[in-house]
Design a protein around this motif. Sequence first.
Motif, mmCIF file in Angstrom:
data_model
loop_
_atom_site.group_PDB
_atom_site.id
_atom_site.type_symbol
_atom_site.label_atom_id
_atom_site.label_comp_id
_atom_site.label_asym_id
_atom_site.label_seq_id
_atom_site.Cartn_x
_atom_site.Cartn_y
_atom_site.Cartn_z
ATOM 1 N N THR A 255 81.095 -43.867 -47.964
ATOM 2 C CA THR A 255 80.073 -44.902 -47.801
ATOM 3 C C THR A 255 80.298 -46.018 -48.806
ATOM 4 O O THR A 255 80.258 -47.202 -48.467
ATOM 5 C CB THR A 255 78.671 -44.290 -47.993
ATOM 6 N N LEU A 256 80.524 -45.643 -50.062
ATOM 7 C CA LEU A 256 80.790 -46.637 -51.101
ATOM 8 C C LEU A 256 82.092 -47.382 -50.830
ATOM 9 O O LEU A 256 82.143 -48.612 -50.947
ATOM 10 C CB LEU A 256 80.853 -45.947 -52.468
ATOM 11 N N ARG A 257 83.134 -46.657 -50.472
ATOM 12 C CA ARG A 257 84.439 -47.288 -50.272
ATOM 13 C C ARG A 257 84.398 -48.315 -49.146
ATOM 14 O O ARG A 257 85.006 -49.384 -49.243
ATOM 15 C CB ARG A 257 85.488 -46.220 -49.993
ATOM 16 N N ARG A 258 83.684 -48.006 -48.090
ATOM 17 C CA ARG A 258 83.584 -48.948 -46.972
ATOM 18 C C ARG A 258 82.815 -50.200 -47.391
ATOM 19 O O ARG A 258 83.157 -51.307 -46.965
ATOM 20 C CB ARG A 258 82.931 -48.265 -45.769
ATOM 21 N N PHE A 259 81.815 -50.034 -48.209
ATOM 22 C CA PHE A 259 81.096 -51.203 -48.692
ATOM 23 C C PHE A 259 81.965 -52.042 -49.612
ATOM 24 O O PHE A 259 81.991 -53.278 -49.526
ATOM 25 C CB PHE A 259 79.828 -50.771 -49.443
ATOM 26 N N GLN A 260 82.694 -51.395 -50.504
ATOM 27 C CA GLN A 260 83.540 -52.137 -51.428
ATOM 28 C C GLN A 260 84.653 -52.889 -50.697
ATOM 29 O O GLN A 260 85.061 -53.962 -51.125
ATOM 30 C CB GLN A 260 84.139 -51.184 -52.466
ATOM 31 N N ALA A 261 85.135 -52.326 -49.593
ATOM 32 C CA ALA A 261 86.175 -53.007 -48.827
ATOM 33 C C ALA A 261 85.645 -54.286 -48.192
ATOM 34 O O ALA A 261 86.380 -55.264 -48.029
ATOM 35 C CB ALA A 261 86.722 -52.074 -47.750
ATOM 36 N N THR A 262 84.362 -54.292 -47.837
ATOM 37 C CA THR A 262 83.747 -55.468 -47.222
ATOM 38 C C THR A 262 83.306 -56.488 -48.251
ATOM 39 O O THR A 262 83.466 -57.700 -48.061
ATOM 40 C CB THR A 262 82.539 -55.046 -46.369
ATOM 41 N N ALA A 263 82.728 -56.021 -49.363
ATOM 42 C CA ALA A 263 82.160 -56.939 -50.364
ATOM 43 C C ALA A 263 82.542 -56.497 -51.768
ATOM 44 O O ALA A 263 81.692 -56.019 -52.533
ATOM 45 C CB ALA A 263 80.642 -56.998 -50.211
ATOM 46 N N PRO A 264 83.818 -56.664 -52.155
ATOM 47 C CA PRO A 264 84.265 -56.183 -53.465
ATOM 48 C C PRO A 264 83.657 -56.935 -54.644
ATOM 49 O O PRO A 264 83.676 -56.431 -55.760
ATOM 50 C CB PRO A 264 85.786 -56.394 -53.408
ATOM 51 N N ASP A 265 83.114 -58.134 -54.402
ATOM 52 C CA ASP A 265 82.572 -58.936 -55.501
ATOM 53 C C ASP A 265 81.080 -58.705 -55.723
ATOM 54 O O ASP A 265 80.476 -59.372 -56.563
ATOM 55 C CB ASP A 265 82.811 -60.428 -55.233
ATOM 56 N N VAL A 266 80.490 -57.774 -54.988
ATOM 57 C CA VAL A 266 79.052 -57.505 -55.115
ATOM 58 C C VAL A 266 78.851 -56.155 -55.803
ATOM 59 O O VAL A 266 79.403 -55.146 -55.359
ATOM 60 C CB VAL A 266 78.367 -57.493 -53.739
ATOM 61 N N PRO A 267 78.066 -56.107 -56.894
ATOM 62 C CA PRO A 267 77.835 -54.829 -57.567
ATOM 63 C C PRO A 267 77.011 -53.873 -56.717
ATOM 64 O O PRO A 267 76.121 -54.297 -55.981
ATOM 65 C CB PRO A 267 77.089 -55.228 -58.847
ATOM 66 N N VAL A 268 77.305 -52.578 -56.846
ATOM 67 C CA VAL A 268 76.622 -51.539 -56.077
ATOM 68 C C VAL A 268 75.990 -50.529 -57.038
ATOM 69 O O VAL A 268 76.643 -50.054 -57.977
ATOM 70 C CB VAL A 268 77.602 -50.804 -55.135
ATOM 71 N N ILE A 269 74.719 -50.213 -56.797
ATOM 72 C CA ILE A 269 74.054 -49.096 -57.470
ATOM 73 C C ILE A 269 73.794 -48.029 -56.412
ATOM 74 O O ILE A 269 73.215 -48.309 -55.360
ATOM 75 C CB ILE A 269 72.726 -49.521 -58.115
ATOM 76 N N VAL A 270 74.247 -46.828 -56.675
ATOM 77 C CA VAL A 270 74.102 -45.731 -55.731
ATOM 78 C C VAL A 270 72.733 -45.078 -55.901
ATOM 79 O O VAL A 270 72.262 -44.861 -57.023
ATOM 80 C CB VAL A 270 75.226 -44.693 -55.953
ATOM 81 N N LEU A 271 72.080 -44.767 -54.772
ATOM 82 C CA LEU A 271 70.831 -44.006 -54.759
ATOM 83 C C LEU A 271 71.146 -42.582 -54.339
ATOM 84 O O LEU A 271 71.879 -42.361 -53.377
ATOM 85 C CB LEU A 271 69.832 -44.625 -53.770
ATOM 86 N N THR A 272 70.593 -41.622 -55.064
ATOM 87 C CA THR A 272 70.958 -40.239 -54.790
ATOM 88 C C THR A 272 69.778 -39.312 -55.008
ATOM 89 O O THR A 272 68.849 -39.604 -55.771
ATOM 90 C CB THR A 272 72.122 -39.800 -55.700
ATOM 91 N N GLY A 273 69.804 -38.170 -54.312
ATOM 92 C CA GLY A 273 68.860 -37.109 -54.559
ATOM 93 C C GLY A 273 69.381 -36.182 -55.635
ATOM 94 O O GLY A 273 70.535 -36.281 -56.072
ATOM 95 N N LEU A 274 68.558 -35.258 -56.057
ATOM 96 C CA LEU A 274 68.944 -34.345 -57.145
ATOM 97 C C LEU A 274 70.193 -33.549 -56.811
ATOM 98 O O LEU A 274 71.054 -33.334 -57.658
ATOM 99 C CB LEU A 274 67.786 -33.387 -57.441
ATOM 100 N N ASN A 275 70.307 -33.089 -55.549
ATOM 101 C CA ASN A 275 71.447 -32.257 -55.174
ATOM 102 C C ASN A 275 72.698 -33.074 -54.901
ATOM 103 O O ASN A 275 73.732 -32.535 -54.511
ATOM 104 C CB ASN A 275 71.104 -31.410 -53.945
ATOM 105 N N ASP A 276 72.624 -34.388 -55.092
ATOM 106 C CA ASP A 276 73.765 -35.254 -54.804
ATOM 107 C C ASP A 276 74.262 -35.967 -56.061
ATOM 108 O O ASP A 276 75.060 -36.886 -55.979
ATOM 109 C CB ASP A 276 73.339 -36.302 -53.756
ATOM 110 N N GLU A 277 73.802 -35.539 -57.233
ATOM 111 C CA GLU A 277 74.110 -36.253 -58.462
ATOM 112 C C GLU A 277 75.594 -36.214 -58.795
ATOM 113 O O GLU A 277 76.147 -37.174 -59.329
ATOM 114 C CB GLU A 277 73.296 -35.677 -59.620
#
Length: 296
Positions: free
Chosen positions: A65-87
């Motif tokens: 999911t992150l990699r596909r976003f970075q390929a489209t918009a590499p100049d935009v910072p990304v903060i990941v949202l996660t649940g406890l079991n996905d840390e």
Amino acid sequence: MNILLVEDNPGDARLIRELLADGSGTSFVISEVNRLAHGLEQFADQSFDLVLLDLSLPDSTGLDTLRRFQATAPDVPVIVLTGLNDEGSAIQAVRDGAQDYLVKGQIDGQQIVRAIRYARERHRMVLQIRDLSLVDDLTGLHNRRGFAALAREVVKRAVRTGTGLVVTFVDLDGMKRINDRFGHEVGDRALIRTAGVLRSVFRASDVIARIGGDEFIAMADGVDGAAVELLRRRLTSAVEDHNREATGEPALALSLGFAHHNPTAETLKSVDDLIAEADEAMYADKDSRRTKAARQ
């Protein structure tokens, strides 16, 4: 600040909105989507300052999911949202380029606003460092590394659109003579002036680089074979115009070589093959100019 929120859980999305509304008086404009595909489509219509990205979406999960976003918009910072079991995945996402991660249900308004501010600043520094490593200090053009990175994207774009592309190899003639006669400061100005001539002819979407002491290269797509000679004439005319206006400076003389490629009609050539072809044509032009000058 324009933020894209990619979150499929309505409750989590509502919480994020409420936290940002309560956070330290900063004004946020939030666009919300619940699919990765919808998020990627948003970048075709508008720009964003930051992305809040859930890694577990109906149409994409995990680090892809992150990699596909970075390929489209590499100049935009990304903060990941996660649940406890996905840390664990979130921590790996940071290692892979996300600026931070937030665990849902464990953040307040001040924390999320601070995370956004820090993420933007860190990303700005990363881009600055990246640009420094890809840019020629003297001319402000791309350097060899920058050209290699961006030229691949131009080739992909040409293949995707089915249009021709041209590589132009440029050599500033008489650079040693300029340095020996006028000094290296004047020589540096000659290189900067050459960069200015190239910028005046090529488009903003074209890739222009200084790849050696007095060698420059440019790559442009959307160019058919018939336009190559027009490009040569435009470059020659731009040099002549510059020399008329640059009083007190040594005249510029450029040797030019071109390599044209039509990806719909020819076997795809590598960037290195196109550069070698343009380089060979440039030396042929230089020899021709020397022979002509000797006869005069």
